[in-house]
Design a protein around this motif. Sequence first.
Motif, PDB file in Angstrom:
ATOM      1  N   ASP A  14       0.844  -1.185   0.000  1.00  0.00           N
ATOM      2  CA  ASP A  14       0.000   0.000   0.000  1.00  0.00           C
ATOM      3  C   ASP A  14       0.888   1.247   0.000  1.00  0.00           C
ATOM      4  O   ASP A  14       2.118   1.149  -0.081  1.00  0.00           O
ATOM      5  CB  ASP A  14      -0.965  -0.003   1.194  1.00  0.00           C
ATOM      6  N   SER A  15       0.292   2.416   0.073  1.00  0.00           N
ATOM      7  CA  SER A  15       1.076   3.653  -0.024  1.00  0.00           C
ATOM      8  C   SER A  15       2.053   3.806   1.145  1.00  0.00           C
ATOM      9  O   SER A  15       3.159   4.314   0.972  1.00  0.00           O
ATOM     10  CB  SER A  15       0.165   4.867  -0.117  1.00  0.00           C
ATOM     11  N   THR A  16       1.683   3.329   2.330  1.00  0.00           N
ATOM     12  CA  THR A  16       2.583   3.412   3.481  1.00  0.00           C
ATOM     13  C   THR A  16       3.805   2.534   3.273  1.00  0.00           C
ATOM     14  O   THR A  16       4.947   2.965   3.480  1.00  0.00           O
ATOM     15  CB  THR A  16       1.853   3.003   4.776  1.00  0.00           C
ATOM     16  N   ARG A  17       3.580   1.310   2.846  1.00  0.00           N
ATOM     17  CA  ARG A  17       4.701   0.404   2.581  1.00  0.00           C
ATOM     18  C   ARG A  17       5.551   0.912   1.424  1.00  0.00           C
ATOM     19  O   ARG A  17       6.775   0.798   1.450  1.00  0.00           O
ATOM     20  CB  ARG A  17       4.196  -1.005   2.287  1.00  0.00           C
ATOM     21  N   PHE A  18       4.900   1.453   0.422  1.00  0.00           N
ATOM     22  CA  PHE A  18       5.626   2.005  -0.717  1.00  0.00           C
ATOM     23  C   PHE A  18       6.570   3.111  -0.254  1.00  0.00           C
ATOM     24  O   PHE A  18       7.747   3.131  -0.634  1.00  0.00           O
ATOM     25  CB  PHE A  18       4.646   2.552  -1.764  1.00  0.00           C
ATOM     26  N   ASP A  19       6.067   4.009   0.583  1.00  0.00           N
ATOM     27  CA  ASP A  19       6.891   5.114   1.091  1.00  0.00           C
ATOM     28  C   ASP A  19       8.069   4.602   1.912  1.00  0.00           C
ATOM     29  O   ASP A  19       9.188   5.097   1.781  1.00  0.00           O
ATOM     30  CB  ASP A  19       6.054   6.079   1.929  1.00  0.00           C
ATOM     31  N   LYS A  20       7.834   3.599   2.748  1.00  0.00           N
ATOM     32  CA  LYS A  20       8.921   3.023   3.550  1.00  0.00           C
ATOM     33  C   LYS A  20       9.972   2.366   2.650  1.00  0.00           C
ATOM     34  O   LYS A  20      11.177   2.507   2.874  1.00  0.00           O
ATOM     35  CB  LYS A  20       8.375   2.004   4.543  1.00  0.00           C
ATOM     36  N   ALA A  21       9.505   1.647   1.636  1.00  0.00           N
ATOM     37  CA  ALA A  21      10.432   0.990   0.702  1.00  0.00           C
ATOM     38  C   ALA A  21      11.230   2.027  -0.080  1.00  0.00           C
ATOM     39  O   ALA A  21      12.437   1.860  -0.304  1.00  0.00           O
ATOM     40  CB  ALA A  21       9.663   0.081  -0.248  1.00  0.00           C
ATOM     41  N   GLN A  22      10.577   3.093  -0.459  1.00  0.00           N
ATOM     42  CA  GLN A  22      11.262   4.164  -1.180  1.00  0.00           C
ATOM     43  C   GLN A  22      12.341   4.796  -0.303  1.00  0.00           C
ATOM     44  O   GLN A  22      13.435   5.102  -0.788  1.00  0.00           O
ATOM     45  CB  GLN A  22      10.244   5.204  -1.628  1.00  0.00           C
ATOM     46  N   ASN A  23      12.056   4.941   0.985  1.00  0.00           N
ATOM     47  CA  ASN A  23      13.066   5.468   1.907  1.00  0.00           C
ATOM     48  C   ASN A  23      14.282   4.553   1.965  1.00  0.00           C
ATOM     49  O   ASN A  23      15.418   5.022   1.929  1.00  0.00           O
ATOM     50  CB  ASN A  23      12.479   5.653   3.310  1.00  0.00           C
ATOM     51  N   TRP A  24      14.051   3.240   2.073  1.00  0.00           N
ATOM     52  CA  TRP A  24      15.157   2.264   2.039  1.00  0.00           C
ATOM     53  C   TRP A  24      15.963   2.441   0.756  1.00  0.00           C
ATOM     54  O   TRP A  24      17.182   2.475   0.767  1.00  0.00           O
ATOM     55  CB  TRP A  24      14.612   0.836   2.045  1.00  0.00           C
ATOM     56  N   SER A  32      22.887  -0.763  -4.089  1.00  0.00           N
ATOM     57  CA  SER A  32      22.196  -1.206  -5.312  1.00  0.00           C
ATOM     58  C   SER A  32      21.048  -2.179  -5.025  1.00  0.00           C
ATOM     59  O   SER A  32      20.847  -3.156  -5.740  1.00  0.00           O
ATOM     60  CB  SER A  32      23.181  -1.794  -6.332  1.00  0.00           C
ATOM     61  N   PHE A  33      20.312  -1.907  -3.931  1.00  0.00           N
ATOM     62  CA  PHE A  33      19.109  -2.695  -3.660  1.00  0.00           C
ATOM     63  C   PHE A  33      18.089  -2.429  -4.756  1.00  0.00           C
ATOM     64  O   PHE A  33      17.927  -1.290  -5.191  1.00  0.00           O
ATOM     65  CB  PHE A  33      18.462  -2.285  -2.333  1.00  0.00           C
ATOM     66  N   SER A  34      17.374  -3.463  -5.166  1.00  0.00           N
ATOM     67  CA  SER A  34      16.254  -3.239  -6.070  1.00  0.00           C
ATOM     68  C   SER A  34      15.065  -2.743  -5.246  1.00  0.00           C
ATOM     69  O   SER A  34      15.029  -2.901  -4.019  1.00  0.00           O
ATOM     70  CB  SER A  34      15.878  -4.540  -6.792  1.00  0.00           C
ATOM     71  N   PHE A  35      14.096  -2.161  -5.905  1.00  0.00           N
ATOM     72  CA  PHE A  35      12.911  -1.708  -5.176  1.00  0.00           C
ATOM     73  C   PHE A  35      12.160  -2.914  -4.611  1.00  0.00           C
ATOM     74  O   PHE A  35      11.600  -2.844  -3.519  1.00  0.00           O
ATOM     75  CB  PHE A  35      11.988  -0.867  -6.070  1.00  0.00           C
ATOM     76  N   THR A  36      12.201  -4.030  -5.304  1.00  0.00           N
ATOM     77  CA  THR A  36      11.592  -5.260  -4.791  1.00  0.00           C
ATOM     78  C   THR A  36      12.288  -5.708  -3.517  1.00  0.00           C
ATOM     79  O   THR A  36      11.627  -6.123  -2.558  1.00  0.00           O
ATOM     80  CB  THR A  36      11.639  -6.365  -5.861  1.00  0.00           C
ATOM     81  N   ASP A  37      13.619  -5.635  -3.478  1.00  0.00           N
ATOM     82  CA  ASP A  37      14.351  -5.929  -2.243  1.00  0.00           C
ATOM     83  C   ASP A  37      13.813  -5.057  -1.113  1.00  0.00           C
ATOM     84  O   ASP A  37      13.529  -5.547  -0.013  1.00  0.00           O
ATOM     85  CB  ASP A  37      15.846  -5.622  -2.388  1.00  0.00           C
ATOM     86  N   CYS A  38      13.682  -3.778  -1.384  1.00  0.00           N
ATOM     87  CA  CYS A  38      13.264  -2.831  -0.344  1.00  0.00           C
ATOM     88  C   CYS A  38      11.853  -3.105   0.162  1.00  0.00           C
ATOM     89  O   CYS A  38      11.599  -2.996   1.363  1.00  0.00           O
ATOM     90  CB  CYS A  38      13.379  -1.403  -0.866  1.00  0.00           C
ATOM     91  N   THR A  39      10.947  -3.493  -0.722  1.00  0.00           N
ATOM     92  CA  THR A  39       9.601  -3.833  -0.251  1.00  0.00           C
ATOM     93  C   THR A  39       9.658  -5.092   0.609  1.00  0.00           C
ATOM     94  O   THR A  39       8.957  -5.191   1.611  1.00  0.00           O
ATOM     95  CB  THR A  39       8.601  -4.015  -1.414  1.00  0.00           C
ATOM     96  N   SER A  40      10.519  -6.022   0.256  1.00  0.00           N
ATOM     97  CA  SER A  40      10.696  -7.229   1.073  1.00  0.00           C
ATOM     98  C   SER A  40      11.241  -6.869   2.452  1.00  0.00           C
ATOM     99  O   SER A  40      10.769  -7.399   3.463  1.00  0.00           O
ATOM    100  CB  SER A  40      11.645  -8.211   0.387  1.00  0.00           C
ATOM    101  N   PHE A  41      12.215  -5.980   2.512  1.00  0.00           N
ATOM    102  CA  PHE A  41      12.782  -5.562   3.793  1.00  0.00           C
ATOM    103  C   PHE A  41      11.709  -4.961   4.699  1.00  0.00           C
ATOM    104  O   PHE A  41      11.647  -5.258   5.891  1.00  0.00           O
ATOM    105  CB  PHE A  41      13.896  -4.522   3.600  1.00  0.00           C
ATOM    106  N   VAL A  42      10.870  -4.106   4.123  1.00  0.00           N
ATOM    107  CA  VAL A  42       9.803  -3.448   4.888  1.00  0.00           C
ATOM    108  C   VAL A  42       8.852  -4.479   5.478  1.00  0.00           C
ATOM    109  O   VAL A  42       8.538  -4.455   6.674  1.00  0.00           O
ATOM    110  CB  VAL A  42       9.037  -2.433   4.002  1.00  0.00           C
ATOM    111  N   ILE A  43       8.400  -5.406   4.661  1.00  0.00           N
ATOM    112  CA  ILE A  43       7.453  -6.421   5.140  1.00  0.00           C
ATOM    113  C   ILE A  43       8.109  -7.329   6.159  1.00  0.00           C
ATOM    114  O   ILE A  43       7.505  -7.663   7.189  1.00  0.00           O
ATOM    115  CB  ILE A  43       6.878  -7.222   3.956  1.00  0.00           C
ATOM    116  N   MET A  44       9.357  -7.710   5.919  1.00  0.00           N
ATOM    117  CA  MET A  44      10.050  -8.573   6.878  1.00  0.00           C
ATOM    118  C   MET A  44      10.201  -7.879   8.229  1.00  0.00           C
ATOM    119  O   MET A  44      10.033  -8.517   9.266  1.00  0.00           O
ATOM    120  CB  MET A  44      11.402  -8.999   6.318  1.00  0.00           C
ATOM    121  N   GLN A  45      10.497  -6.596   8.221  1.00  0.00           N
ATOM    122  CA  GLN A  45      10.584  -5.858   9.486  1.00  0.00           C
ATOM    123  C   GLN A  45       9.224  -5.826  10.186  1.00  0.00           C
ATOM    124  O   GLN A  45       9.139  -6.046  11.385  1.00  0.00           O
ATOM    125  CB  GLN A  45      11.069  -4.427   9.248  1.00  0.00           C
ATOM    126  N   GLU A  46       8.173  -5.543   9.431  1.00  0.00           N
ATOM    127  CA  GLU A  46       6.828  -5.497  10.010  1.00  0.00           C
ATOM    128  C   GLU A  46       6.439  -6.825  10.636  1.00  0.00           C
ATOM    129  O   GLU A  46       5.821  -6.864  11.693  1.00  0.00           O
ATOM    130  CB  GLU A  46       5.790  -5.146   8.940  1.00  0.00           C
TER     131      GLU A  46
END
Length: 71
Positions: A14-24, A32-46
């Motif tokens: 969602d937009s909250t997760r997107f913003d967190k991933a974008q920050n990562w 050189s993290f991919s944006f997919t990596d970053c979304t995974s990091f956000v969800i794994m932390q949550e």
Amino acid sequence: QVQGSHRLLWEWIDSTRFDKAQNWFFLWRDKSFSFTDCTSFVIMQEKRLHQVLTTDRHFIFAGFEILPRRR
């Protein structure tokens, strides 16, 4: 078969997760993290997940333990 699996949990970005991933993504641009990596990091932390089954070493730089462990 994947759609009906009880072993799989779909997570939406969602937009909250997107913003967190974008920050990562921008904070660690030297890794050189991919944006997919970053979304995974956000969800794994949550979800408080610390281990990941992958060969992608980016997860180590993000603070996760990759499995299987290398010898």
